[in-house]
Design a protein around this motif. Structure first.
Motif, short mmCIF file in Angstrom:
data_model
loop_
_atom_site.label_atom_id
_atom_site.label_comp_id
_atom_site.label_asym_id
_atom_site.label_seq_id
_atom_site.Cartn_x
_atom_site.Cartn_y
_atom_site.Cartn_z
N CYS A 180 5.29 43.55 -22.50
CA CYS A 180 5.25 43.13 -23.86
C CYS A 180 3.96 42.58 -24.40
N CYS A 238 2.43 38.98 -25.06
CA CYS A 238 3.52 38.08 -25.93
C CYS A 238 1.82 37.25 -24.83
N CYS A 248 7.05 34.64 -24.94
CA CYS A 248 8.46 35.10 -25.52
C CYS A 248 9.76 34.35 -25.18
N CYS A 259 10.26 37.44 -22.33
CA CYS A 259 9.94 37.50 -20.76
C CYS A 259 10.25 36.51 -19.92
ZN LIG Z 1 7.33 39.14 -23.58
#
Ligand SMILES: [Zn+2]
Length: 131
Positions: A48, A50, A82, A85
């Motif tokens: 991801c 993040c 995020c 996640c």
């Molecule tokens: Zn994430």
């Protein structure tokens, strides 16, 4: 109230745990769920993006006080997890809790008693508990 919730959780796990009655199944499933939790955190970084890990050694002054050590604490984590996640990590933590409760059931250990015991230990050891 919280102790009731924990006890109810442990009872529900016991009722649902039909497939994994063996201690071998439970401890390996528990280990797997812990690994999956770690994997979900790593995926938040590598898939991801993040989260980001920035780790380095912080030199500790030999005469550092506890307050200095507090200031030097660093999770090495940058960014904010995020929602997507977070959902995955929470699911994996939930699965870990399931198998932890299952392990307690098999060994006839009350999970909430473990929380209380550990909490008392932490309160006693306070800042000196560096586990
Ligand atoms: Zn994430």
């Amino acid at each position: 109230m919280k102790d009731l919730l924990c006890d109810e959780f442990q009872e529900t796990v016991g009722e649902l745990l039909i497939r994994h009655q063996s201690i071998l199944d439970v401890i390996t499933k528990y280990q797997e769920s812990c690994a999956r939790t770690n994997r979900a955190v790593v995926k938040a970084v590598t898939n991801c993006g993040c989260l980001k890990v920035e780790a380095e050694k912080h030199p500790l002054p030999p005469d550092a006080s506890l307050e200095d050590l507090r200031k030097l604490r660093d999770s090495h984590l940058r960014g904010k997890i995020c929602d997507q996640c977070r959902e995955i990590v929470e699911d994996e933590i939930g699965r870990s809790l399931f198998y932890l409760a299952a392990l307690c059931n098999i060994l006839d250990i009350n999970l909430y008693d473990c929380f209380i015991k550990e909490h008392k230990k932490l309160n006693t050891l306070s800042i000196f508990n560096m586990r």
